[in-house]
Design an enzyme around this catalytic site. Structure first.
Site, PDB file in Angstrom:
ATOM      1  CG  ASP A 172      -2.018  -1.080   1.234  1.00 48.61           C
ATOM      2  OD1 ASP A 172      -3.109  -1.016   0.898  1.00 48.61           O
ATOM      3  OD2 ASP A 172      -1.291  -2.452   1.496  1.00 48.61           O
ATOM      4  CG  ASP A 199      -3.983  -1.300  -2.558  1.00 44.64           C
ATOM      5  OD1 ASP A 199      -4.477  -1.909  -3.520  1.00 44.64           O
ATOM      6  OD2 ASP A 199      -4.552  -1.307  -1.481  1.00 44.64           O
ATOM      7  CG  HIS A 348      -9.732  -3.990   4.709  1.00 39.88           C
ATOM      8  ND1 HIS A 348     -10.456  -3.703   3.708  1.00 39.88           N
ATOM      9  CD2 HIS A 348      -8.947  -2.859   4.446  1.00 39.88           C
ATOM     10  CE1 HIS A 348     -10.215  -2.458   3.250  1.00 39.88           C
ATOM     11  NE2 HIS A 348      -9.125  -1.943   3.509  1.00 39.88           N
ATOM     12  CG  HIS A 375      -6.700  -4.931   1.990  1.00 45.08           C
ATOM     13  ND1 HIS A 375      -6.858  -4.055   0.916  1.00 45.08           N
ATOM     14  CD2 HIS A 375      -7.691  -5.539   2.321  1.00 45.08           C
ATOM     15  CE1 HIS A 375      -8.145  -4.126   0.772  1.00 45.08           C
ATOM     16  NE2 HIS A 375      -8.814  -4.978   1.513  1.00 45.08           N
TER      17      HIS A 375
END
Length: 520
Positions: A172, A199, A348, A375
């Site tokens: 990310d 990401d 999440h 994530h």
């Protein structure tokens, strides 16, 4: 007091000070599960993207000269991929794609209404393992169309006696000022290989006119039913990262921000085009999942956003790939993907439960040692775990979705009062949209969807931006260290780690135990 006695006292005092100055040896998984630790949340600030006026993201070449140069590994250390882009992107109402035939793809080494520049991928073969190569890429037939000289080092020869020195792991990442701190810190730690767990640049947080938002769906969903995203952010990211990617092999796996739903139902267009993957070399038919070897490590990169069911192509490929792994040659088996199976954050929470239900037993049966994910925008390391139960032969799950992205840092934990999410909110439509998470039927959380305290499988969690480094020392011991961005400017920053642990393999005990699952 006699002088001799005073001298002895002084020597004792000096010895005591020296003893306190010696850093404690990192904990080890051999000593059993760690007591759960949660680091209190401090002021983490707000992530701000680098603007297109920042010189680090602007185009610095002219004509057909290469830019956004990157190196990636192939399935074995005797080959590698070199990628680059020539020509500038175009935006507007009447853009014409550049002609790929106008410029060649050569590596000399010693090797939206948007259209990108021409993307080149060249596979170098016949390389020597553990060797530093100088290379230039471009088209020597066109004036000023060759890059400067770059260098990269191939991975050590496949075998149990050699390992990459340092493997940096980050997820990310994005392209914010926090990203720059993460990358600066990562480079200071001198990695030989980088794993980027999805990401990448967050181009999908922007409208096609370049207007951005921390939450695209919150700000623009009603006005943009077709989500084209702002593709120049990919070029900005490639330019910013080139000093890293041109010299350190980087292996990437897709995240949800790479989906980028576009017209004609296109998804993952930029991800699939801009990176080179050893898919074909590792028997995969997809850029979303593949494997490769680096010394005595076999890496398996999996897809959270492709079919992972037991009847699907990815599962069948994974089963065949694991079957071929010889642990006497590559003792370490490391897996990576984007969405974590074990996270205690509200964000999440249990979102990837369907993937876990389908695949966890297979990975356990083949004795996977470590799992890396992203994530969730925070850091978390688990104890060895299988099916939510402490298991000395289960893998250590490490989530590093804290690379520096523009979206908010995850801070709330699902086990805190009032933060347990509604089970109906957990299915992700891009992960199949099924509801697989339910109340636990046994253990400390029996009858509930969330624990009422930090779960015993969670060893350490902290909401800070950062990255991790894995150093595999031999066929049984590896040192994992997680580095926070706020420690970047500390004295001897490369030696400062907020969390560190020796991950120790016990093949005599665990491979025999896990292999029994394969007999059924």
């Amino acid at each position: 007091m006699r002088r001799g006695s005073l001298s002895l006292l002084l020597l004792a005092a000096v010895a005591a000070v020296a003893a306190t100055a010696v850093p404690a040896e990192p904990a080890s998984t051999l000593s059993g599960p760690s007591r759960p630790v949660t680091v209190a949340i401090g002021d983490r600030g707000h992530a701000v993207d680098l603007p297109d006026t920042d010189p680090r993201v602007q185009r610095r070449v002219t004509g057909w000269a290469p830019e956004q140069i990157a190196v990636a590994l192939s399935a074995s250390p005797t080959s590698a991929w070199v990628s680059w882009i020539t020509g500038d992107y175009q935006m507007g109402g009447a853009v014409e794609p550049l002609d790929p035939g106008a410029v060649g793809s050569v590596v000399r080494y010693g090797l939206q209404n948007y259209t990108s520049g021409i993307i080149h991928h060249v596979r170098l073969q016949g390389l020597e393992p553990g060797t530093r190569y100088l290379y230039r890429c471009g088209d020597p037939a066109i004036p000023d169309a060759m890059s400067d000289v770059h260098a990269f080092r191939t991975m050590p020869a496949v075998g149990p006696g050699s390992y990459p020195g340092r493997i940096a792991v980050v997820g990310d990442l994005g392209l914010t000022y926090n990203t720059t701190s993460t990358v600066d810190h990562l480079v200071r730690n001198r990695p030989d290989l980088v794993l980027l767990l999805g990401d990448v640049c967050y181009a999908n947080l922007y409208l096609t006119n370049g207007t951005g938002a921390d939450c695209y769906s919150c700000a623009f969903a009603k006005s943009t039913p077709i989500h084209e995203t702002y593709q120049p952010r990919w070029d900005y990211w490639g330019r910013y990262m080139e000093p890293v990617t041109s010299s350190i092999p980087m292996m990437v796996v897709e995240g949800n921000h790479e989906i980028e739903q576009q017209i004609h139902n296109r998804t993952f267009a930029a991800y699939s085009s801009r990176f080179a993957f050893p898919s074909e070399e590792s028997g995969s038919s997809s850029p979303f999942y593949y494997s490769f070897d680096a010394g005595g490590i076999h890496f398996v990169m999996l897809a959270s956003y492709a079919d992972y069911s037991r009847s699907g192509a990815q599962y069948k490929w994974l089963e065949a790939d694991l079957e071929k792994v010889d642990r006497s040659v590559t003792p370490w088996l490391i897996a990576g993907w984007h969405a974590p199976w074990y996270t205690t954050y509200k964000a999440h929470y249990r979102e990837a439960e369907c993937m876990r239900v389908e695949m966890e037993e297979l990975l356990y049966a083949y004795g996977v040692d470590v799992v890396f994910t992203g994530h969730v925008h925070a850091y978390e390391r688990s104890n060895r775990v299988f099916n939510y139960t402490l298991d000395a032969c289960g893998p250590v799950h490490i989530s590093v979705g804290d690379g520096g992205n523009r979206e908010k840092m995850a801070t709330a934990h699902a086990d805190e009062a009032g933060h347990c999410p509604d089970p109906a909110s957990t299915p992700d439509p891009f992960m199949g949209g099924r509801l697989c998470a339910a109340n636990f039927t046994s253990g400390p959380a029996a009858g509930r969807f969330c624990w009422d305290r930090q779960p015993e499988y969670s060893a350490y969690r902290e909401s800070s931006f950062g990255h991790g480094v894995l150093e595999v020392r031999n066929d049984t011991h590896a040192l994992w260290r997680w580095h926070r961005n706020q420690d970047l400017h500390a004295a001897a920053a490369a030696n400062v780690a907020a969390d560190e642990v020796y991950i120790v393999r016990e093949p005599d005990k665990c491979l025999a135990k896990t292999a029994r699952l394969l007999a059924y």
